[in-house]
Design an enzyme around this catalytic site. Structure first.
Site, PDB file in Angstrom:
ATOM      1  N   LYS A 195     -21.529  56.142  14.198  1.00  0.00           N
ATOM      2  CA  LYS A 195     -20.341  56.908  13.693  1.00  0.00           C
ATOM      3  C   LYS A 195     -20.589  58.285  13.772  1.00  0.00           C
ATOM      4  O   LYS A 195     -19.624  59.060  14.251  1.00  0.00           O
ATOM      5  CB  LYS A 195     -20.376  56.788  12.085  1.00  0.00           C
ATOM      6  CG  LYS A 195     -20.240  55.167  11.533  1.00  0.00           C
ATOM      7  CD  LYS A 195     -19.797  55.141  10.015  1.00  0.00           C
ATOM      8  CE  LYS A 195     -21.079  55.602   9.248  1.00  0.00           C
ATOM      9  NZ  LYS A 195     -22.179  54.721   9.832  1.00  0.00           N
ATOM     10  N   GLU A 251     -25.392  63.854   4.328  1.00  0.00           N
ATOM     11  CA  GLU A 251     -26.114  63.430   5.578  1.00  0.00           C
ATOM     12  C   GLU A 251     -27.269  64.051   6.013  1.00  0.00           C
ATOM     13  O   GLU A 251     -27.795  64.948   5.205  1.00  0.00           O
ATOM     14  CB  GLU A 251     -24.938  63.596   6.686  1.00  0.00           C
ATOM     15  CG  GLU A 251     -23.831  62.636   6.705  1.00  0.00           C
ATOM     16  CD  GLU A 251     -24.254  61.257   6.478  1.00  0.00           C
ATOM     17  OE1 GLU A 251     -24.624  60.707   7.707  1.00  0.00           O
ATOM     18  OE2 GLU A 251     -23.942  60.649   5.767  1.00  0.00           O
ATOM     19  N   ARG A 252     -28.142  63.884   6.864  1.00  0.00           N
ATOM     20  CA  ARG A 252     -29.443  64.070   7.101  1.00  0.00           C
ATOM     21  C   ARG A 252     -29.410  65.777   7.711  1.00  0.00           C
ATOM     22  O   ARG A 252     -28.390  66.039   8.413  1.00  0.00           O
ATOM     23  CB  ARG A 252     -30.014  63.391   8.273  1.00  0.00           C
ATOM     24  CG  ARG A 252     -30.032  61.949   8.060  1.00  0.00           C
ATOM     25  CD  ARG A 252     -30.555  61.029   9.259  1.00  0.00           C
ATOM     26  NE  ARG A 252     -30.571  59.459   9.002  1.00  0.00           N
ATOM     27  CZ  ARG A 252     -29.256  59.004   9.112  1.00  0.00           C
ATOM     28  NH1 ARG A 252     -28.148  59.660   9.428  1.00  0.00           N
ATOM     29  NH2 ARG A 252     -29.184  57.574   8.714  1.00  0.00           N
TER      30      ARG A 252
END
Length: 460
Positions: free
Chosen positions: A158, A184-185
């Site tokens: 994604k 997110e990271r």
């Protein structure tokens, strides 16, 4: 608490539960969504529980706070800076810089909680945003001014696909772009910041991040901050805005975390009872008006690859195009791992994309669906047991599957192959040629990871 404290909007902390803080303000409680400050930590009032106690969401770490700490409230909601100076900057939920540079000079400050445009101001354009990615442009064309979801479980690509869409769209996009990172990271945020700088498109983008390690309140509100900035460019600057969100499921997840801490009874599968309302409040602000448009592309994590999950089902209902990533195709090395049978778009009609595009897309889907039905027979009896017609279908389908793979610019250094941008015309011509052929001189491997069909001889 004395009357002086009530009139000046001050209170004291009476309870702390994770990222939720209870503050006693006496009888003069602040309004819902008002911002308060305690020991350098911003708090947003989420609910009023009675007797002058306000339940607040912390927009930072509560480490260092304690019971009895003084809290001051101005009774004004969170406002973020807007303006051209935001372009090329990396900001947090409050619009403060996190790129190590001085604060940008804002044109104005706007509250992050705003109503969507009234129905009388909305317009439908029925225009397609060309991405240069074959599988998307052919089977799930993106609506300009609409909402597109990239659905998939963990590790199916994604974020890579979203990065490629940024690379392709930002360079050719007439307006401005906003990237909103939700939960997110941090590594991915740093990589994106660097890649956009190397591509020379960072000065046309605003990046906002509420990352995985931050408080749930930050992850829950960062989307509203991004939309506030997008609305400025749409309404005041009358520009088209490309809003990229990674990952909208983390917004739902943060809302679930906050809801539990606020003491609400969980609903289906443990999600918050306000899931549909919270999602609609965010998504309905993404729309087109007579002044400009906001086109949104959102990555959507699907828990355990279960598309009946309430979060995935509610997000589906807001989208004009759904690009579904398949773990099975990823395991076969067919990247981007887009499922051609599950991906859909309201734009794929003869009136919007044209009769030829519509007919070719339907023929590709029909061929791949026939191949899917024949897979079990091939696995049990072998391809030689099929009729001549069925063998021809399988040959065409396997070549179409490989033709719809594509090398990406954003991972070209890691993959060792240069990226390719393919026009809709080249995609349609390539698919039409494969569909019309009954005999193939080149092996199916030659169709793998090429751009247009004109690149086939070089690949072979």
């Amino acid at each position: 608490m004395d009357r002086n404290e009530q009139s000046t909007g001050t209170g004291t902390i009476v309870a702390i539960r994770g990222g939720v803080v209870d503050v006693a303000f006496g009888h003069a409680s602040p309004r819902i969504h008002a911002v308060a400050h305690a020991g350098g930590v911003a708090l947003e009032v989420a609910s009023l529980v009675g007797d002058g106690v306000a339940r607040c969401i912390a927009l930072g770490s509560v480490r260092g706070l304690g019971l009895g700490v003084r809290v001051s409230s101005s009774n004004v909601g969170i406002e973020v800076p807007v303006g051209e100076a935001m372009l090329g900057r990396m900001l947090n939920v409050l619009g403060e810089p996190i790129d190590g540079l001085p604060p940008p000079v804002a044109v104005a400050h706007r509250p992050i909680h705003a109503p969507p445009p009234p129905l009388s101001e909305r317009v439908l354009r029925a225009e397609v945003l060309e991405t240069g990615i074959k599988a998307i442009d052919l089977l799930a064309p993106i609506e300009r001014g609409g909402k597109t979801g990239l659905f998939g479980g963990a590790g199916v690509g994604k974020t890579v696909l979203l990065s490629e869409l940024i690379h392709n769209a930002v360079e050719h996009h007439r307006g401005v772009s906003l990237f909103c990172g939700i939960g997110e990271r941090s590594r991915e945020a740093e990589e994106l910041w660097r890649e956009m700088g190397q591509a020379g498109v960072r000065d046309k983008m605003v990046m906002l991040f509420g990352q995985m390690g931050e408080a749930p309140g930050v992850r829950f509100l960062i989307g509203h901050s991004a939309l506030t900035m997008a609305e400025y460019f749409r309404d005041d600057r009358e520009q088209d805005v490309l809003l990229l969100i990674d990952n909208i499921f983390r917004f739902v997840q943060a809302g679930s975390e906050v809801s539990g801490l606020l003491g609400r009874m969980p609903s289906r599968v443990g999600y918050q009872p306000t899931l549909a309302t919270e999602l609609a409040t965010l998504q309905e602000r993404i729309s087109s008006t007579g002044r400009g448009s906001i086109t949104s592309i959102q990555a959507v994590y699907v828990p355990a690859d279960d598309f009946t999950d309430p979060a995935a089902a509610h997000i589906f209902s807001h989208l004009s195009a759904s690009v579904v990533l398949s773990r099975k195709r990823a395991s076969e090395g067919l990247y981007p791992a887009i499922d051609p049978l599950a991906s859909t778009s309201v734009m794929l009609t003869p009136g919007v994309v044209g009769q030829r595009h519509y007919d070719i897309a339907r023929a590709v889907r029909r061929t791949l669906a026939e191949y899917e039905e024949l897979r079990d027979i091939i696995a049990m009896l072998g391809i030689d047991e099929l009729s001549a017609h069925d063998r021809a279908v399988v040959e065409r389908a396997r070549r179409l599957e490989r033709f719809l793979t594509q090398p990406f610019f954003t991972i070209s250094s890691a993959a060792g192959t240069p990226g390719s941008l393919v026009s809709v015309k080249d995609t349609l011509d390539g698919c039409e040629t494969i569909l019309e052929q009954t005999h193939f001189d080149l092996p199916e491997s030659a169709y793998y990871m090429i751009g247009a069909l004109a690149d086939l001889p070089a690949a072979a």
